[in-house]
Design an enzyme around this catalytic site. Structure first.
Site, PDB file in Angstrom:
ATOM      1  N   GLU A  48      -4.984  -6.021  10.331  1.00 32.81           N
ATOM      2  CA  GLU A  48      -4.139  -4.831  10.367  1.00 32.81           C
ATOM      3  C   GLU A  48      -4.303  -4.161  11.726  1.00 32.81           C
ATOM      4  O   GLU A  48      -5.145  -3.275  11.895  1.00 32.81           O
ATOM      5  CB  GLU A  48      -4.598  -3.892   9.236  1.00 32.81           C
ATOM      6  CG  GLU A  48      -3.856  -2.611   9.136  1.00 32.81           C
ATOM      7  CD  GLU A  48      -4.707  -1.549   8.451  1.00 32.81           C
ATOM      8  OE1 GLU A  48      -4.100  -0.680   7.825  1.00 32.81           O
ATOM      9  OE2 GLU A  48      -5.945  -1.577   8.556  1.00 32.81           O
ATOM     10  N   HIS A  87      -9.465   0.222   5.430  1.00 33.22           N
ATOM     11  CA  HIS A  87      -8.154   0.475   6.030  1.00 33.22           C
ATOM     12  C   HIS A  87      -8.325   1.321   7.288  1.00 33.22           C
ATOM     13  O   HIS A  87      -9.185   2.206   7.355  1.00 33.22           O
ATOM     14  CB  HIS A  87      -7.245   1.187   5.036  1.00 33.22           C
ATOM     15  CG  HIS A  87      -5.816   1.233   5.462  1.00 33.22           C
ATOM     16  ND1 HIS A  87      -5.344   2.146   6.380  1.00 33.22           N
ATOM     17  CD2 HIS A  87      -4.740   0.472   5.101  1.00 33.22           C
ATOM     18  CE1 HIS A  87      -4.048   1.951   6.572  1.00 33.22           C
ATOM     19  NE2 HIS A  87      -3.653   0.946   5.809  1.00 33.22           N
ATOM     20  N   ASN A 135       0.855  -1.188   0.000  1.00 34.34           N
ATOM     21  CA  ASN A 135       0.000   0.000   0.000  1.00 34.34           C
ATOM     22  C   ASN A 135       0.891   1.238   0.000  1.00 34.34           C
ATOM     23  O   ASN A 135       1.603   1.503   0.962  1.00 34.34           O
ATOM     24  CB  ASN A 135      -0.899  -0.020   1.241  1.00 34.34           C
ATOM     25  CG  ASN A 135      -1.765   1.219   1.355  1.00 34.34           C
ATOM     26  OD1 ASN A 135      -1.934   1.976   0.392  1.00 34.34           O
ATOM     27  ND2 ASN A 135      -2.312   1.441   2.537  1.00 34.34           N
ATOM     28  N   TRP A 136       0.853   2.002  -1.089  1.00 32.75           N
ATOM     29  CA  TRP A 136       1.713   3.170  -1.205  1.00 32.75           C
ATOM     30  C   TRP A 136       1.202   4.370  -0.404  1.00 32.75           C
ATOM     31  O   TRP A 136       1.931   5.350  -0.241  1.00 32.75           O
ATOM     32  CB  TRP A 136       1.852   3.570  -2.670  1.00 32.75           C
ATOM     33  CG  TRP A 136       2.616   2.602  -3.516  1.00 32.75           C
ATOM     34  CD1 TRP A 136       2.878   1.284  -3.243  1.00 32.75           C
ATOM     35  CD2 TRP A 136       3.226   2.882  -4.776  1.00 32.75           C
ATOM     36  NE1 TRP A 136       3.603   0.730  -4.256  1.00 32.75           N
ATOM     37  CE2 TRP A 136       3.834   1.678  -5.220  1.00 32.75           C
ATOM     38  CE3 TRP A 136       3.305   4.010  -5.576  1.00 32.75           C
ATOM     39  CZ2 TRP A 136       4.521   1.588  -6.424  1.00 32.75           C
ATOM     40  CZ3 TRP A 136       3.990   3.919  -6.788  1.00 32.75           C
ATOM     41  CH2 TRP A 136       4.594   2.727  -7.197  1.00 32.75           C
ATOM     42  N   LYS A 137      -0.030   4.301   0.032  1.00 32.75           N
ATOM     43  CA  LYS A 137      -0.648   5.408   0.775  1.00 32.75           C
ATOM     44  C   LYS A 137      -0.530   6.716  -0.030  1.00 32.75           C
ATOM     45  O   LYS A 137      -0.723   6.699  -1.242  1.00 32.75           O
ATOM     46  CB  LYS A 137      -0.047   5.514   2.168  1.00 32.75           C
ATOM     47  CG  LYS A 137      -0.180   4.208   2.957  1.00 32.75           C
ATOM     48  CD  LYS A 137       0.166   4.366   4.403  1.00 32.75           C
ATOM     49  CE  LYS A 137      -0.033   3.047   5.129  1.00 32.75           C
ATOM     50  NZ  LYS A 137       0.138   3.169   6.587  1.00 32.75           N
ATOM     51  N   GLY A 191       2.748   2.696  11.938  1.00 31.07           N
ATOM     52  CA  GLY A 191       3.511   3.917  12.156  1.00 31.07           C
ATOM     53  C   GLY A 191       4.023   4.106  13.569  1.00 31.07           C
ATOM     54  O   GLY A 191       4.455   5.196  13.938  1.00 31.07           O
TER      55      GLY A 191
END
Length: 251
Positions: free
Chosen positions: A205, A130, A35-37, A211
């Site tokens: 997730e 997400h 996932n490149w966000k 993060g």
């Protein structure tokens, strides 16, 4: 995915959940998704990364290995880069997905994107639920369920449904309750055939691992995967084959 000055969240299968002895249920194929966000900042950077990714994949691919024995590989770039990703990665085996989608086909919904638009742009996957969509943009299980149903109307589009608990919920022993609620509500009204034929994949997730530098141990991830399969068995029945068939990611 090569060196980069910005992060890519790569989700990988870690799934040793007990499987059924039913020989009619096929072996689950591993899946790796990135996932490149909201990265990178420019189209030029995206194209450079995509070309590097394509080159690495082609040069290191072992064509003697059956595709069924290699992981499904999917990337989720930001929306403006989807068409470039589809074009550059053609022939590599890497599939392209979108990070979110709306639940309307067309009309006066400024800023929204329909599942049919993603398919026409070459996408084969879409990411739903997400944790950043849930926490930052207020998405509810009902919103996610509506998006999932609308996405299932596109036969070639597969869905990765994200579930997971916060740190407080984890510390309070609420993992099973939270995941069960997200599964039950997210998949409400979804026919079991859509899970048996691999249209829906579940991604565990944990919000507390995003993060923060914290990472779930294999045992923690496996515990969550077992809880997800238990929820699926309760929802669709232990003899339906759904709980054993669905692919689960950790990431």
């Amino acid at each position: 995915m090569g060196e980069s000055s910005w992060p890519i969240n790569s989700n990988k299968i870690i799934d040793n959940s007990p499987t059924t002895t039913n020989t009619n249920i096929k072996q689950r194929r591993a899946i790796v998704a990135g996932n490149w966000k909201l990265n990178p900042s420019t189209k030029a950077e995206a194209i450079t990364l995509l070309k590097l990714l394509a080159s690495n994949f082609i040069n290191h691919r072992d064509d003697s290995i059956s595709s069924d024995d290699t992981p499904t590989t999917v990337i989720f770039p930001p929306l403006p880069y989807l068409s470039d990703a589809v074009a550059i990665l053609e022939g590599t085996g890497i599939q392209v997905g979108a990070q979110d989608v709306g639940y309307n086909d067309n009309g006066a919904y400024t800023g929204e994107v329909a599942p049919s638009m993603l398919v026409s742009a070459g996408c084969s996957y879409v990411l739903l639920g997400h944790s950043e969509r849930r926490t930052l943009f207020g998405e509810t299980d009902e919103n996610i369920n509506a998006k999932l149903h609308k996405s299932l109307e596109q036969p070639s589009l597969k869905i990765i449904l994200c579930v997971g608990e916060t740190l407080q919920e984890y510390e309070n022993g609420q993992l099973e309750r939270v995941v069960d609620k997200q599964i039950q509500k997210g998949l409400e009204g979804v026919d079991p055939s859509n899970l048996l034929n691999d249209r829906v994949i579940i991604a565990y997730e944990p919000v507390w691992a995003i993060g923060t530098g914290l990472v779930a141990t294999p045992a923690q991830a496996q515990h969550a995967h077992t809880a997800i399969r238990t929820s699926l068995a309760n929802m669709y029945g232990p003899d339906s084959g759904v709980a054993e068939s669905v692919r689960i990611q950790y990431g």
